[in-house]
Design a protein around this motif. Structure first.
Motif, PDB file in Angstrom:
ATOM      1  N   TYR A 152      -8.874  -3.820  -6.648  1.00 39.73           N
ATOM      2  CA  TYR A 152      -8.010  -3.035  -5.933  1.00 39.73           C
ATOM      3  C   TYR A 152      -9.061  -2.245  -4.888  1.00 39.73           C
ATOM      4  O   TYR A 152      -8.603  -1.942  -3.657  1.00 39.73           O
ATOM      5  N   PHE A 153     -10.295  -2.330  -5.192  1.00 39.71           N
ATOM      6  CA  PHE A 153     -11.024  -1.054  -4.228  1.00 39.71           C
ATOM      7  C   PHE A 153     -11.431  -1.833  -2.968  1.00 39.71           C
ATOM      8  O   PHE A 153     -11.390  -1.087  -1.914  1.00 39.71           O
ATOM      9  N   PRO A 154     -11.527  -3.420  -2.801  1.00 46.06           N
ATOM     10  CA  PRO A 154     -11.697  -3.816  -1.644  1.00 46.06           C
ATOM     11  C   PRO A 154     -10.654  -3.560  -0.660  1.00 46.06           C
ATOM     12  O   PRO A 154     -10.592  -3.352   0.437  1.00 46.06           O
ATOM     13  N   VAL A 155      -9.507  -3.619  -1.464  1.00 46.61           N
ATOM     14  CA  VAL A 155      -8.171  -3.432  -0.710  1.00 46.61           C
ATOM     15  C   VAL A 155      -8.199  -1.963  -0.082  1.00 46.61           C
ATOM     16  O   VAL A 155      -7.757  -1.891   1.331  1.00 46.61           O
ATOM     17  N   ILE A 156      -8.467  -0.926  -1.057  1.00 45.86           N
ATOM     18  CA  ILE A 156      -8.676   0.466  -0.475  1.00 45.86           C
ATOM     19  C   ILE A 156      -9.343   0.701   0.540  1.00 45.86           C
ATOM     20  O   ILE A 156      -9.176   1.357   1.880  1.00 45.86           O
ATOM     21  N   ASP A 157     -10.878  -0.072   0.451  1.00 43.21           N
ATOM     22  CA  ASP A 157     -11.609  -0.120   1.755  1.00 43.21           C
ATOM     23  C   ASP A 157     -11.209  -0.806   2.858  1.00 43.21           C
ATOM     24  O   ASP A 157     -11.258  -0.242   3.905  1.00 43.21           O
ATOM     25  N   HIS A 158     -10.390  -1.759   2.799  1.00 42.13           N
ATOM     26  CA  HIS A 158      -9.607  -2.390   3.947  1.00 42.13           C
ATOM     27  C   HIS A 158      -8.757  -1.346   4.404  1.00 42.13           C
ATOM     28  O   HIS A 158      -8.928  -1.071   5.846  1.00 42.13           O
ATOM     29  N   PHE A 159      -7.924  -0.852   4.010  1.00 45.22           N
ATOM     30  CA  PHE A 159      -7.006   0.167   4.412  1.00 45.22           C
ATOM     31  C   PHE A 159      -7.795   1.174   4.887  1.00 45.22           C
ATOM     32  O   PHE A 159      -7.644   1.741   5.969  1.00 45.22           O
ATOM     33  N   LEU A 164      -0.995  -0.806  13.094  1.00 48.24           N
ATOM     34  CA  LEU A 164      -1.021   0.493  12.395  1.00 48.24           C
ATOM     35  C   LEU A 164       0.510   0.486  11.582  1.00 48.24           C
ATOM     36  O   LEU A 164       0.475   0.701  10.384  1.00 48.24           O
ATOM     37  N   LEU A 165       1.487   0.107  11.902  1.00 50.71           N
ATOM     38  CA  LEU A 165       2.703   0.002  11.418  1.00 50.71           C
ATOM     39  C   LEU A 165       2.532  -1.024   9.963  1.00 50.71           C
ATOM     40  O   LEU A 165       2.911  -0.940   9.035  1.00 50.71           O
ATOM     41  N   ASN A 166       1.864  -1.992  10.477  1.00 48.73           N
ATOM     42  CA  ASN A 166       1.460  -3.011   9.407  1.00 48.73           C
ATOM     43  C   ASN A 166       0.856  -2.513   8.118  1.00 48.73           C
ATOM     44  O   ASN A 166       1.136  -2.610   7.130  1.00 48.73           O
ATOM     45  N   VAL A 167      -0.421  -1.906   8.683  1.00 48.21           N
ATOM     46  CA  VAL A 167      -1.088  -1.275   7.270  1.00 48.21           C
ATOM     47  C   VAL A 167      -0.214  -0.264   6.642  1.00 48.21           C
ATOM     48  O   VAL A 167      -0.335   0.042   5.395  1.00 48.21           O
ATOM     49  N   ARG A 168       0.493   0.482   7.429  1.00 50.68           N
ATOM     50  CA  ARG A 168       1.368   1.558   6.837  1.00 50.68           C
ATOM     51  C   ARG A 168       2.517   1.014   5.891  1.00 50.68           C
ATOM     52  O   ARG A 168       2.559   1.458   4.904  1.00 50.68           O
ATOM     53  N   ARG A 169       2.807  -0.171   6.350  1.00 55.02           N
ATOM     54  CA  ARG A 169       3.848  -0.809   5.339  1.00 55.02           C
ATOM     55  C   ARG A 169       3.392  -1.344   4.186  1.00 55.02           C
ATOM     56  O   ARG A 169       3.801  -1.359   3.147  1.00 55.02           O
ATOM     57  N   GLU A 170       1.881  -1.917   4.474  1.00 61.55           N
ATOM     58  CA  GLU A 170       1.292  -2.711   3.239  1.00 61.55           C
ATOM     59  C   GLU A 170       0.856  -1.412   2.366  1.00 61.55           C
ATOM     60  O   GLU A 170       1.027  -1.666   1.083  1.00 61.55           O
ATOM     61  N   MET A 171       0.533  -0.412   2.635  1.00 61.73           N
ATOM     62  CA  MET A 171       0.259   0.846   1.912  1.00 61.73           C
ATOM     63  C   MET A 171       1.310   1.428   1.097  1.00 61.73           C
ATOM     64  O   MET A 171       1.325   1.649  -0.033  1.00 61.73           O
ATOM     65  N   THR A 172       2.693   1.333   1.711  1.00 62.76           N
ATOM     66  CA  THR A 172       3.758   1.862   1.015  1.00 62.76           C
ATOM     67  C   THR A 172       4.110   0.809  -0.085  1.00 62.76           C
ATOM     68  O   THR A 172       4.265   1.023  -1.098  1.00 62.76           O
ATOM     69  N   LEU A 173       3.996  -0.696   0.267  1.00 61.52           N
ATOM     70  CA  LEU A 173       4.120  -1.502  -0.755  1.00 61.52           C
ATOM     71  C   LEU A 173       3.189  -1.499  -2.114  1.00 61.52           C
ATOM     72  O   LEU A 173       3.729  -1.572  -3.005  1.00 61.52           O
ATOM     73  N   PHE A 174       1.885  -1.295  -1.598  1.00 66.18           N
ATOM     74  CA  PHE A 174       1.131  -1.127  -2.514  1.00 66.18           C
ATOM     75  C   PHE A 174       1.146   0.001  -3.408  1.00 66.18           C
ATOM     76  O   PHE A 174       1.150  -0.016  -4.805  1.00 66.18           O
ATOM     77  N   ARG A 175       1.637   1.277  -2.990  1.00 68.11           N
ATOM     78  CA  ARG A 175       1.830   2.324  -3.530  1.00 68.11           C
ATOM     79  C   ARG A 175       2.877   2.056  -4.367  1.00 68.11           C
ATOM     80  O   ARG A 175       3.299   2.501  -5.649  1.00 68.11           O
ATOM     81  N   LYS A 176       4.291   1.560  -3.875  1.00 68.87           N
ATOM     82  CA  LYS A 176       5.285   1.292  -4.850  1.00 68.87           C
ATOM     83  C   LYS A 176       4.896   0.567  -6.201  1.00 68.87           C
ATOM     84  O   LYS A 176       5.304   0.890  -6.963  1.00 68.87           O
ATOM     85  N   VAL A 177       3.890  -0.550  -6.139  1.00 71.92           N
ATOM     86  CA  VAL A 177       3.642  -1.144  -7.271  1.00 71.92           C
ATOM     87  C   VAL A 177       2.647  -0.174  -8.215  1.00 71.92           C
ATOM     88  O   VAL A 177       2.569  -0.349  -9.336  1.00 71.92           O
ATOM     89  N   ASP A 234      -3.056   7.674  -1.720  1.00 72.91           N
ATOM     90  CA  ASP A 234      -2.100   8.779  -0.978  1.00 72.91           C
ATOM     91  C   ASP A 234      -3.038   9.446  -0.195  1.00 72.91           C
ATOM     92  O   ASP A 234      -2.157   9.844   0.900  1.00 72.91           O
ATOM     93  N   THR A 235      -4.356   9.649  -0.378  1.00 69.05           N
ATOM     94  CA  THR A 235      -5.000  10.486   0.700  1.00 69.05           C
ATOM     95  C   THR A 235      -4.954   9.577   1.906  1.00 69.05           C
ATOM     96  O   THR A 235      -4.931   9.975   3.102  1.00 69.05           O
ATOM     97  N   LEU A 236      -5.286   8.237   1.891  1.00 67.99           N
ATOM     98  CA  LEU A 236      -5.114   7.542   2.998  1.00 67.99           C
ATOM     99  C   LEU A 236      -3.473   7.451   3.676  1.00 67.99           C
ATOM    100  O   LEU A 236      -3.628   7.615   4.980  1.00 67.99           O
ATOM    101  N   ARG A 237      -2.615   7.404   3.080  1.00 68.17           N
ATOM    102  CA  ARG A 237      -1.512   7.754   3.922  1.00 68.17           C
ATOM    103  C   ARG A 237      -1.411   9.116   4.447  1.00 68.17           C
ATOM    104  O   ARG A 237      -0.609   9.201   5.326  1.00 68.17           O
TER     105      ARG A 237
END
Lengths: 376, 376, 376, 376, 376
Positions: free
Chosen positions: B205-212, B236-249, B291-294
């Protein structure tokens, strides 16, 4: 009455007749499943139907027999006492006589019966002596109007009987009935039947979620294609409202399913609790999906605002740049339009060309300047 | 079929052949690890693989042997009963036959098997008699499209066996397999293997976090460089959507890991619980980071709005100032362009110069005024 | 290498030399406290230092002696067993050899040692057999860049020893060392020392809070002075980001301190718990202050947006009013600039004055009108 | 020193002298209550006062006697042991000597004393052996500056004594003192006195709430009267900041009062707990009111934004409409100002009137059009 | 005093007289129910009324008898001790004498009595020895002003008596009184009466919810019809404020009802608890509805903002396009208005037509261009 309206009325009459026929033959499950019902439309006639499982399958029975069986169910000692057959009584569109039937003949608590008739209750699970009263909502997308419809459903769960009360035709009931008919042996207790009903109701939430998800994606796609017309915004507000209303119902419904798992309910055998756990997981997933969609929608709306104000910026810069260019050039024309007696340029051989050249030069300089500042 | 498409198909065929070969030799871990798999692409062929640890290391075994060992595992009395070897059965891309295999041959509960086949489950930990059923999500950044991909992973954890089910190639599995091969002795129980799998999944997950994090930083940097073009907003909207989906999981997944710590699970020795605590800490950190990134993203979007409206203000002031200056100067030209018979200035010797001077003076006065008011 | 860079390198060499000397004399506390360290800069050389309390004060001891004492500490029966002296081992900037030292010589758990070396952990308190592992963050404002720096700090708390691991110079350690030296008797147990460290770390949060508070106040003041330039917005976004990052660390850290109070920890005598309660109160205050500041910042940003759109309104009104006035007046000039053969006014004796008067009158009427509507 | 400043100093000196005199006579309660104190201003001189209840009322006593009584209180066996009289010691504006007095003479815990001197603590209730340490905040509206002031108050509650420490004059203390004097019998235990103090402090929150409520209402009223000038926005931001700061203090203070109710405190007789419940209710109400006000304020700010952007829309439409009208009309004038040799209209008898008519007609048509589109 | 005011006063006098008469005859329930009361208006005269249930129905009794019965109630051993009749004492608009009556004659606790007189309490349930003190809020929509009014209601619930205190006429009381009269047998205990009161109060919330719901729907509809005038915004802010105030009251009131269910209250027989569960469900529904409405309102406001900024965009594009077109065309007129001696076009036979054609062509080109860019 216009011709079109009359046509619609005829069509409706025909459909109702077909339904009546289907019901007369106890084929309501087929009627339910055949797509004839209109999710957005209340059944017009109050009606009470009965089904019972015997050794050779599930059959629609008349009310008299149903009530006799119901009384036998009351006497059943435990949920797995197979001496009494399983009975399902369905009350559609209850009015005062049906309420009386529920209250005085089936002896359900006046408060629960009042809830059935008045409707608009929260999803809940009330424990009454000898039975449970459950309120849930079935959801469907009305394909004609592309809108979500929520249908309130009431269930009385007893030892060996289940009584359902509803106002609109609920496709989920037909589906469960068909499954019961197809595999009677698999439904040995009220718990199995209740699970099938709840499972089907929750499973029907997913198309609704998908519908919302499609709307949100369309919305997101529309933002950057500049499709920000009012119609889109109106649809968006509708989706948002529907999602809010759906969420309002889902919250307490999730609590109901949790309660089913936590509490020690007599009709829930330990084997069944795995299945209810499954319903609970699906319920949780629906709630999380809808929360995520609301989140995405909010993000899309904010992006929309950003795009709009960005476009305003661009519009204003274009306008500012061109206004300044045209005004500046017009100023030169104005200057050489003055009527002073002594204006040397006016007498020049190439005065006119000089003026035009001056205008062109000034215009180009400003144009380049604004291009550089990225205003054009 | 275009030439390019045919080329891609050829290339793909070659890669699949290479993979087949690798698998035939039990070198799937190498195949996994060699970067040949494409995170965003489902494996095409349903396939069941088996590995087992013997005294001289971990070997790929055929399904027959695997099933024999699996039955032996069932008979193992405790998780640390070393009479039965550890068995790992991996089911890729399950279709109906594989589902049947899981249900009828391995005797897993139909609900769990249905979850495996249907997919799109919430992360969860279900306790079945004799084994646990675990749903998790592996995350990866698809380097080609710069997008996050989430892959659902199902684990059955028994006394001495582990069964994994997945739809896409999951690099994490190959990694764990390689570690198991390298140091067989360190993996003496199912718990160790399960920890290795979960730990690897969470570590990825950490590389994903770094990507975000990189995307958010780019975004923040872009705000003040005036790069507010649509493309950026779309990313930006894409990143936000992906972060939301990731957070959901992540939310329910964190709960799963907490449950692992709290509940008294038979395969979790007290020594292992330190390791699961470590996974839990990493999980918590991922959740907090996202959460911090969001939060930061929201802050950046608000700052973006502020910048946009600030720039609009500046644009409007420039436009207002220059419009007023040019209009005022043009007015003078207009006045001396009037055709009155008696206009004394027109006859003046330096009338033209007087007019130009007047224009210049007026323009300068206004310019200075607007400079002072900070509009220019 | 430029001359300036060389100069900096020289300067740095000199400082390092001075530090080495100070350390050689066991005066690290002075080095720490003398302001020579640079909070934002990692110590370059991995290094292990030891201090021990004897009857005549606290002294830096060599590693050999330190380890002997450490082993003696391990044998100590209780935290208040004064037969073993208190030992503090400080590991700066751990690389592989230091990790090995922690793992193999001091016998700390591999997971904890890995956390020390990899860093970027959440604040946490892990219980290992015989010792506790604590992760905290020290905060400081880098005066040169006006930015917050967070330094991760790891503590191993045993019966009679404390082992600290850190990457950057942490001023707080020097301070505690100085206090220990000054009043050795007051630090009789590991608990006292741990309290002193945590208390100092938390006390150093307050200047950071004050720094944020100043920034927010500046921001608030700037809104109404019209200082809405980009630079300010950029600083604001930075402060907001730093506050978000700080908050992310504070949340779990507060939980760590709560855990210290709730759990029955062997090194926490009941008398000490009053002191830890005090640390907890301060921690809570920091969290509340930062939440309040974030609230205020949000309020300020919204006010900023309000001010900006208000100013836009004002700008547009000014522009609208003056555009209309100037255009109307120019229209009159345009009319009398027409070339019709018969235009009576043109031949009037005071035609020119009439036109000018008309312009003036129209301009004044409009001016008064717009003043009244409050547009100017 | 200017004359005005000297005048202020004189005035202040006189007031201080009067206060001293009042205190000398033990009339501090009168001093408190007589409105002489200035809520926003620290008392300048550290000072310790004592009061004690005897059979014939409450009297100010000198410190010596007070301390003797305090020592007697310490010996009191229970809170209702009436052999020891109730003693109230008030420490104003503590500096080092007063801190020493609290620490060494009254034997309070150094941590608590440090909190008293350093100030800026969270509201809290700490249990020390033999006494409680309570931190609260008194709130007042400074009538001159129309701002809220928060004053930190520290209370030590022992068996038969109460020690208050504060930096600023706190009107609430004077009030309680006056009530004690008026009805000594009603205050038989420390609990009664503590309740009176807390009750008075919380009661004084309501005028503050009313003040905020008035501000919010003014703000709401101002939105639609178009009073959106900067001054209003600045006041709004101030109110919002004060509400945020007030809320920050209220949260933990509410928890303190809850703790008082939940915990089994020795000085809280069951009869008193009804009274503390009352304080708790009031506290809850304050919190709810302030949250509601913040909600209303947010709503008002959003409405403000809406109004502003609505007005911008209106402004722009007016400007667009008039610009287009004036430009179109000016174009006609421009056309007939061209110098072509052959322009038939120029030679017409009513050419001028024709041109003016054309302008008027065009202007009117556009005017009507824009009126219809609701732009004007 | 104007004539209109005098008229109003007369009218009021007449109504009051009618009410007095109704009361004199113990027909207050009729007075309540007959729509004579004005929800927004305090009853002017403090007044105490009594009702008691005897074998032949419920009758208004004089205060003397009421108090005698009240004393008998106090002596009742249990809530179902039917030896004592049920007594309802209603105190309207309490002033000092009524407070004294409550405190000294009915022996209620001074704190509760103070709450009754001062008002503005939070909804709460306080347990006093021998009775409960309940604070609730009744809500109504004032039809004249279309505003919500909240009326505070205080209830003392004893063994066999109920004492209500209120400031305004509360229609709900009249309704319950009428039901009690109609079916005296159904109200055998204080619990039934209390349930009836609470049920009626909560049932009266639904019209308020419907009122809010209508307002929100109007608002939503108005957004897309372009009705964004100030009046609408003002109404919206009012609705929002009322919903916020209503929500503030509902939160603690829901807690009160929950407490009623959870706590073991002496007057709540197990059969009644089903009914209180019903009240609780309704209460929950009201809270959820209001939260949903607030959500919808927020959505509508955001959509409103979006629409407004969208419209601004459209306005600006129209303005930009027409400004540029008109300016460009005017420029041509300006060029041919220049006075150069040698300008070939001026002498052309169709020079004028050429110029007009040029203008038309340029205008059309620009028009088409802007149409294509969708600006017009």
């Amino acid at each position: 009455m216009s011709a079109a309206a009359r046509g619609r009325a005829d069509e409706r009459g025909a459909r109702l007749a077909a339904l009546e026929e289907a019901e007369a033959e106890g084929r309501l499950d087929e009627a339910f499943a055949a797509g004839e019902m209109d999710a957005g439309e209340p059944t017009e006639r109050p009606r009470i139907s009965c089904w019972s499982a015997t050794d050779n399958g599930v059959h629609a029975i008349d009310l008299e027999t149903g009530l006799a069986l119901f009384d036998a169910c009351q006497a059943a000692k435990s949920p797995i006492d197979h001496s009494a057959p399983l009975v399902w009584i369905d009350v559609a569109c209850p009015r005062e006589p049906e309420a009386e039937f529920l209250r005085d003949r089936l002896h359900f608590h006046p408060l629960a019966v009042e809830d059935c008739v008045r409707g608009r209750q929260r999803p809940k699970l009330d424990r009454y002596p000898g039975y449970f009263f459950l309120v849930m909502y079935a959801a469907a997308i009305n394909p004609a109007r592309d809108r979500m419809a929520l249908h309130e459903v009431h269930l009385f769960l007893g030892r060996r009987y289940i009584v359902t009360v509803h106002d609109h035709r609920v496709a989920e009931f037909g589906e469960v009935l068909a499954r019961w008919r197809a595999d009677t042996a698999a439904f040995s207790t009220v718990g199995t039947l209740a699970h099938a009903l709840m499972d089907t109701i929750v499973d029907h939430y997913f198309p609704v979620i998908d519908h919302f998800s499609d709307r949100v994606e369309e919305m997101e796609a529309g933002i950057f294609e500049g499709r920000s017309e009012q119609g889109g915004l109106e649809r968006l507000l509708n989706v948002r409202r529907e999602m809010t209303l759906f969420r309002k119902v889902l919250g307490p419904q999730r609590d109901v399913v949790s309660t089913l798992l936590r509490r020690d309910l007599p009709f829930l055998s330990s084997e069944l609790s795995l299945y209810f756990q499954d319903v609970h997981d699906h319920m949780m997933r629906v709630v999380e999906e809808i929360d995520t969609l609301r989140d995405l929608l909010t993000g899309a709306m904010e992006a929309q605002l950003s795009v709009t104000s960005n476009q305003l910026n661009i519009t204003m810069r274009v306008m500012a740049a061109w206004s300044i260019i045209l005004m500046a050039v017009t100023l030169i024309a104005g200057i050489y339009g003055m009527n002073f007696h002594i204006m040397p340029e006016l007498a020049w051989r190439f005065g006119y060309e000089w003026a035009l050249g001056l205008m062109l030069a000034l215009g180009c300089v400003l144009l380049v300047y604004f291009k550089k500042r990225n205003w054009l």
